[in-house]
Scaffold this active site. Structure first.
Site, short mmCIF file in Angstrom:
data_model
loop_
_atom_site.label_atom_id
_atom_site.label_comp_id
_atom_site.label_asym_id
_atom_site.label_seq_id
_atom_site.Cartn_x
_atom_site.Cartn_y
_atom_site.Cartn_z
N ASN A 151 -11.00 -6.63 -7.57
CA ASN A 151 -9.87 -5.81 -8.01
C ASN A 151 -10.30 -4.80 -9.05
O ASN A 151 -9.90 -3.62 -9.02
CB ASN A 151 -8.78 -6.70 -8.61
CG ASN A 151 -8.04 -7.52 -7.57
OD1 ASN A 151 -8.16 -7.29 -6.37
ND2 ASN A 151 -7.28 -8.49 -8.03
N ARG A 176 -4.05 -0.84 8.54
CA ARG A 176 -5.30 -1.59 8.37
C ARG A 176 -5.42 -2.61 9.49
O ARG A 176 -4.49 -3.37 9.75
CB ARG A 176 -5.36 -2.32 7.02
CG ARG A 176 -5.33 -1.41 5.81
CD ARG A 176 -5.59 -2.20 4.53
NE ARG A 176 -5.24 -1.46 3.34
CZ ARG A 176 -6.03 -0.59 2.73
NH1 ARG A 176 -7.23 -0.34 3.23
NH2 ARG A 176 -5.63 0.05 1.63
N ARG A 232 -7.25 3.67 2.37
CA ARG A 232 -8.36 3.64 1.42
C ARG A 232 -9.31 2.48 1.68
O ARG A 232 -8.90 1.33 1.81
CB ARG A 232 -7.83 3.58 -0.01
CG ARG A 232 -8.89 3.70 -1.08
CD ARG A 232 -8.26 3.83 -2.43
NE ARG A 232 -7.65 5.14 -2.62
CZ ARG A 232 -6.56 5.35 -3.34
NH1 ARG A 232 -5.92 4.35 -3.91
NH2 ARG A 232 -6.09 6.58 -3.48
N HIS A 240 2.35 4.72 6.37
CA HIS A 240 2.28 3.36 5.85
C HIS A 240 3.33 2.46 6.49
O HIS A 240 3.32 1.26 6.30
CB HIS A 240 2.46 3.39 4.32
CG HIS A 240 2.12 2.12 3.64
ND1 HIS A 240 3.07 1.29 3.06
CD2 HIS A 240 0.92 1.52 3.42
CE1 HIS A 240 2.47 0.25 2.52
NE2 HIS A 240 1.18 0.35 2.72
N TYR A 267 -1.50 -13.07 3.33
CA TYR A 267 -0.44 -12.32 2.65
C TYR A 267 0.91 -12.87 3.06
O TYR A 267 1.13 -13.20 4.23
CB TYR A 267 -0.48 -10.83 3.03
CG TYR A 267 -1.71 -10.06 2.63
CD1 TYR A 267 -2.80 -10.66 2.01
CD2 TYR A 267 -1.78 -8.69 2.87
CE1 TYR A 267 -3.91 -9.94 1.66
CE2 TYR A 267 -2.90 -7.96 2.52
CZ TYR A 267 -3.97 -8.58 1.92
OH TYR A 267 -5.08 -7.85 1.57
N ARG A 319 5.19 -8.23 -7.98
CA ARG A 319 3.90 -8.91 -8.07
C ARG A 319 2.91 -8.22 -9.01
O ARG A 319 2.28 -8.85 -9.83
CB ARG A 319 3.26 -9.00 -6.68
CG ARG A 319 1.95 -9.79 -6.66
CD ARG A 319 1.13 -9.49 -5.43
NE ARG A 319 0.44 -8.22 -5.51
CZ ARG A 319 0.30 -7.37 -4.50
NH1 ARG A 319 0.84 -7.63 -3.35
NH2 ARG A 319 -0.34 -6.23 -4.66
N HIS A 371 3.26 -10.10 -0.67
CA HIS A 371 3.28 -8.74 -0.12
C HIS A 371 4.64 -8.38 0.47
O HIS A 371 4.86 -7.24 0.89
CB HIS A 371 2.18 -8.64 0.95
CG HIS A 371 1.79 -7.26 1.33
ND1 HIS A 371 2.06 -6.72 2.56
CD2 HIS A 371 1.14 -6.29 0.65
CE1 HIS A 371 1.59 -5.49 2.62
NE2 HIS A 371 1.03 -5.20 1.48
#
Length: 773
Positions: A95, A431, A461, A491, A524, A620, A648
Site C-alpha cells: 500500500n 481489472r 492503474r 469504472h 473483496y 473503509r 469493497h
C-alpha cells in the site's frame, strides 16, 4: 475476545499513529529533519498541526495514512496467527509503495512545476509536503516496530530470519555456491563518475550503492572525495528475496542481499571498497493521458509510453540502511533533488513486500487460517447444471461476495457463450484476473458467432499492460472492443446478455460494485445484482449506447450515472432527508463506501446533520469528513472496517420517510468518481433484496471486532468487544452464519420497520436460499 487486547490498548493510548500530526498529535517530540535551529522544528509542527486541526475537512492523504495504520493494526493483533500478521505487514508495505508512487508523486507534480495546491487540511503544497512526509516517516517507524515484535515470536512456529553468521558450515557453502552459480552471472555493476553517465536505476528493486577508491587517481591529502567513485548493483527482481534452509526443527530464511554483500568483492577485484549500502527507490508514477482522435493507435501507444515513463519518474522516496556513506547520500540528494524528508532509514529489512515469500512458503501453508467456504448463492439450486437463465427469471438475486461465490456470474457468461439462443453479450471490464475465465468465456462466445462488445478500461492503474494484452486478444478473436472513453475512466461494472426466446428477446443483466475478476471476488466484499427486470435491462442498454456511441437518453429509471449527474442526484437525495427532518418526519442516511472525499457532498452531509438527520457512514479508507464537530456534524458517525477481506461494497441508504431508497454500485464519493469516471449506481427495488441490503448495513454498524470509530480530532479508535455487555460481533465471520430470520428483522434506525418481503415460492427456495447479505 474480552476487554481490550494489548494491541487495542496500545491503539487507544497512542490514538493512532496519525490521529493527530507530529508531537501535537502523538504526544512526543518529533524533529523535522531539515530544520537545524533549536526549537524551530517544533514551532513549525505546532503551526501546521493547528491549521490542520481547525479545518472542517480531513486531508485525503493524511487520512489514507491512517487507513494504512489500521491495516498495520491487524499485524499488531496477537489473536491472529503469526503468519497472518506477517501478511498484513506485507500488505501495508505494498500500500505504501502505491501511496508514494501515486499520491506523493502527484504532490511532486505540483512542486516540480510550480503549480499551486491547497490541501483539505488548509495547507499549501510546501508545508503540506512537510506534514505528509513526516507522517509517512512515523508510519515507517511503526512498521519497523511491528516487524521487531513479530521477529521475537517467530520461534513459536519454528522459523526465523538468519544472517550469515547463523549458518552452519555446510549452509554457508551452499549460500556461496548459490551466489557463484545463480546470482553472480546476473549482476551488473554500473559506475557513475566523470566518464560515465548516471545509470537509470529501477524503482522498487533492491540496489547496492558501492563507494570505491578510484585506482587511476593518486590520493591527495584532505581530498578523499576526489578519489571516490560510486557504482550501483541492482538485485534482479526475478530472484527470490530469501534463500530458505530447512533444518530438523525449523526453517530459516537468509536474505540474499546478505550473500551478495559478502561476495560483492568478486565484482570489484583489485579495487578498494569504502562502503556498501543497500537501498530501494520509489519513483513518481502518477500520469495523465492526453485526448486523441485516433483511439486505437495513438491512445494505446501513449499508454504504453506512459508505462515506460513511470519507470523513469522522479525519485520521491529512498529507503536506505543507516550509517550510509555521507558522500554518497549527499550526491544522491543533489542528483535526485530530494532532502532528508525523502530518506527512510531501515536497519531491519528493506521492502516488507518480500515477506509474501515467507507467508507462502510450502512449509507454512497448512498453518495459515483457512478461509471459510463460500455458501451457495441465493436462488441457486444444488443441481450441478442449473440453468442460470431460468433462475434469473424467477426473481432478482442479490449476491454478496465472498460469502456467496462468483459462480453465478461465471455461469451466466459461460452459458451465454455456449447457448445457441444468445445473440449478444455486452460487458465493462476494469481489472481482470491474470488467467481470466471471463476472457475465455468471451473468446468462446465470439468463436460461436455471438456479438460481443467489451468496453475495456486500459487505464486501470498498474493493470494497463495486462488489460491491453487481454483486450487485443479479444479484438483479434472478433470482439468489438472499445478502449475507454476519452479522458474518462470506465469504472462501472455492468453485464448484459441478449437472448432470443421464441417470439421475444429477453435481456439478462448483472450490476455490481466489484470487478469482473474471479480471484478478487474471493478476497473483496462486494455486492452484485442478477436480474431480468426490463427497467434495469433497458437502462443498461441505454447506458451502453451512451458509452459506445452518441446517445443521450432523457433519463434512467433505476440508474444514477457519472459523469452525467451522480453528484447532483446524491445531493438531491441528501436534501430530501434534510427536508423530512425539518418537517418532523422520519429521516436517516447510511452509506457504505471505500472513500469519502468530494467536498460538495460532504458539505451537504454537514447541512443534513445540522437539520437533525442521523447519518451513519461506513468508510473503509479515506474519509475527509470530520464527524462530531460542534455546530457542524454532531449527528454524523464514521466507522471503518478492516479485516480478513477488503471491504469493497458500496451501498447508499436514504430513509425516505419509511420508504427506503437503496442504491448499490461502482462509485465512491470522490471527485474522480463524479467528474473523471464513468460510474453507475443502481436502485434496489425488489423488497427481499432491499431487506438484504439493510441487513448488510446493520451488521456493519454492529461489528465490534474489525471496526474503528473516527473521532472529531481525526483519531480512529478500535471498537472493543466485551463478553459480558457487548460480545464479539465479527461480520466477516457472521455473514457465513446468517439466518433468514436475522435478514428479515434487520433495521438501521429506531423508527424503521423491516421491509415485508413477498412470500417465497416453495419450489424456488431451497435450503441454501438464504445468503449472507
Amino acid at each position: 475476545m474480552t476487554g481490550k487486547s494489548p494491541s487495542q490498548k496500545d491503539n487507544m493510548e497512542r490514538k493512532g499513529s496519525f490521529g493527530n500530526l507530529f508531537s501535537f498529535f502523538s504526544g512526543r517530540k518529533v524533529t523535522l529533519p531539515s530544520d537545524s535551529e533549536d526549537g524551530k522544528a517544533m514551532k513549525i509542527n505546532e503551526k501546521l498541526a493547528n491549521v490542520i486541526d481547525q479545518s472542517n475537512y480531513i486531508s485525503r492523504d493524511l487520512s489514507w495514512l491512517k487507513f494504512n495504520d489500521r491495516v498495520l493494526d491487524q499485524a499488531r493483533t496477537p489473536e491472529r496467527h503469526l503468519l497472518d500478521r506477517l501478511k498484513f505487514l506485507a500488505i501495508t508495505a505494498s500500500n505504501l509503495d502505491e501511496f508514494f508512487t501515486i499520491r506523493i508523486g502527484s504532490l511532486y507534480n505540483y512542486l516540480d512545476y510550480g503549480k499551486e495546491r491547497v490541501d483539505y487540511s488548509g495547507l499549501r503544497e510546501i508545508p503540506f509536503r512537510k506534514a505528509l512526509m513526516t507522517a509517512a516517516q512515523q508510519f515507517s517507524r511503526d512498521q519497523r516496530a511491528v516487524f521487531d515484535e513479530l521477529k521475537a515470536s517467530f520461534k513459536d512456529i519454528d522459523f526465523r530470519f538468519v544472517g550469515l553468521d547463523d549458518l552452519t558450515d555446510d549452509e554457508r557453502v551452499k549460500a556461496v555456491d548459490y551466489f557463484d552459480r545463480t546470482i553472480y552471472p546476473m549482476l551488473t555493476p554500473m559506475v557513475y563518475d566523470y566518464t560515465h553517465t548516471f545509470p537509470m536505476l529501477l524503482a522498487k528493486v533492491l540496489i547496492f550503492s558501492v563507494v570505491t577508491q578510484d585506482p587511476s587517481r593518486p590520493v591527495k591529502a584532505g581530498d578523499d572525495d576526489e578519489n571516490q567513485r560510486l557504482s550501483f548493483v541492482q538485485i534482479p527482481a526475478n530472484l527470490p528475496r530469501f534463500m530458505p534452509f530447512e533444518r530438523k526443527d525449523e526453517t530459516c530464511f537468509l536474505p540474499i542481499e546478505e550473500i551478495i554483500r559478502q561476495e560483492i568483492k568478486k565484482l570489484y577485484r583489485n579495487v578498494e571498497i569504502d562502503s556498501v549500502n543497500l537501498m530501494r527507490i520509489t519513483r513518481n508514477g502518477d500520469f495523465t493521458l492526453e485526448e486523441s482522435d485516433d483511439i486505437e493507435n495513438d491512445f494505446i501507444d501513449e499508454i504504453k509510453q506512459k508505462i515506460k515513463n513511470r519507470r523513469l519518474g522522479r525519485v520521491v522516496r529512498v529507503e536506505i540502511e543507516p550509517n550510509a556513506s555521507e558522500w554518497m547520500v549527499n550526491l544522491l540528494k543533489k542528483r535526485w533533488e530530494i532532502d532528508d524528508y525523502n530518506l527512510f532509514e531501515n536497519a531491519q529489512l528493506i521492502d516488507y513486500t518480500s515477506l509474501w515469500q515467507v507467508v507462502r512458503h510450502p512449509e507454512f501453508r497448512d498453518e495459515l487460517p483457512t478461509p471459510p467456504a463460500p455458501v451457495p448463492a441465493l436462488g441457486m439450486r444444488r443441481e450441478k447444471n442449473a440453468d442460470i437463465f431460468e433462475l434469473m427469471k424467477e426473481r432478482d438475486i442479490l449476491l454478496h461476495h465472498p460469502y456467496n461465490n462468483f459462480e453465478p456470474v461465471m455461469s451466466l457468461l459461460e452459458q451465454a457463450a455456449e447457448d445457441p439462443n444468445v445473440l449478444a453479450i455486452k460487458l465493462t471490464i476494469y481489472r481482470l484476473a491474470k488467467r481470466s475465465r471471463i476472457t475465455e468465456a468471451l473468446l468462446k462466445a465470439a468463436e460461436n458467432g455471438k456479438h460481443v462488445s467489451v468496453l475495456f478500461e486500459v487505464k486501470a492503474r498498474f493493470d494497463e499492460e495486462n488489460n491491453i494484452r487481454e483486450a487485443q486478444r479479444l479484438q483479434k478473436a472478433g470482439c468489438f472492443v472499445i478502449y475507454g472513453i476519452s479522458s474518462y475512466k470506465t469504472h462501472t461494472k455492468l453485464l448484459l446478455v441478449v437472448r432470443s426466446e421464441g417470439s421475444r428477446v429477453v435481456r439478462y443483466a448483472h450490476l455490481s460494485s466489484g470487478n469482473y475478476n474471479e480471484e478478487t471476488s474471493k478476497l473483496y466484499t462486494d455486492i452484485g445484482l442478477l436480474t431480468t427486470d426490463e427497467v434495469y435491462t433497458h437502462d443498461i442498454s441505454e447506458f451502453f449506447n451512451v458509452i459506445t456511441g452518441h446517445s443521450l437518453p432523457n433519463d434512467y429509471q433505476y440508474l444514477i450515472t457519472a459523469p452525467r449527474d451522480m453528484r447532483k442526484q446524491l445531493v438531491k437525495l441528501i436534501r430530501a432527508e434534510s427536508e423530512n427532518a425539518r418537517a418532523g418526519l422520519p429521516s436517516g442516511i447510511c452509506i457504505k463506501i471505500n472513500s469519502l472525499e468530494d467536498q460538495e457532498v460532504i458539505d451537504e452531509l454537514y447541512k443534513a446533520s445540522q437539520s437533525g438527520v442521523p447519518i451513519r457512514l461506513i468508510v473503509r479508507g479515506i474519509c475527509c469528513l470530520r464527524p462530531h464537530r460542534q455546530g457542524l456534524s454532531e449527528n454524523i458517525t464514521v466507522r471503518s472496517i478492516v479485516g480478513d477481506f477488503l471491504e469493497h461494497t458500496r451501498l447508499f441508504y436514504f430513509h425516505n420517510n419509511d420508504d427506503p431508497k437503496i442504491y448499490g454500485g461502482s462509485a465512491d464519493v470522490m471527485v474522480r468518481s463524479f467528474d473523471r469516471r464513468i460510474e453507475s449506481l443502481f436502485l434496489l427495488v425488489d423488497k427481499r433484496v432491499k431487506q438484504q441490503a439493510i441487513h448488510l448495513l446493520d451488521y456493519n454498524l454492529r461489528d465490534n471486532v474489525n471496526a474503528y470509530e473516527l473521532h472529531e480530532d481525526g483519531v480512529y479508535v478500535k471498537c472493543c468487544a466485551n463478553e459480558e455487555t457487548d460480545p464479539p460481533f465479527n461480520i466477516q465471520k457472521k455473514f457465513f452464519e446468517v439466518t433468514q430470520k436475522e435478514v428479515m428483522q434487520a433495521k438501521l434506525f429506531v423508527n424503521e420497520k423491516p421491509i415485508e418481503p413477498e412470500p417465497p415460492q416453495p419450489e424456488t427456495q431451497p435450503e441454501a436460499a438464504v445468503q449472507a447479505s
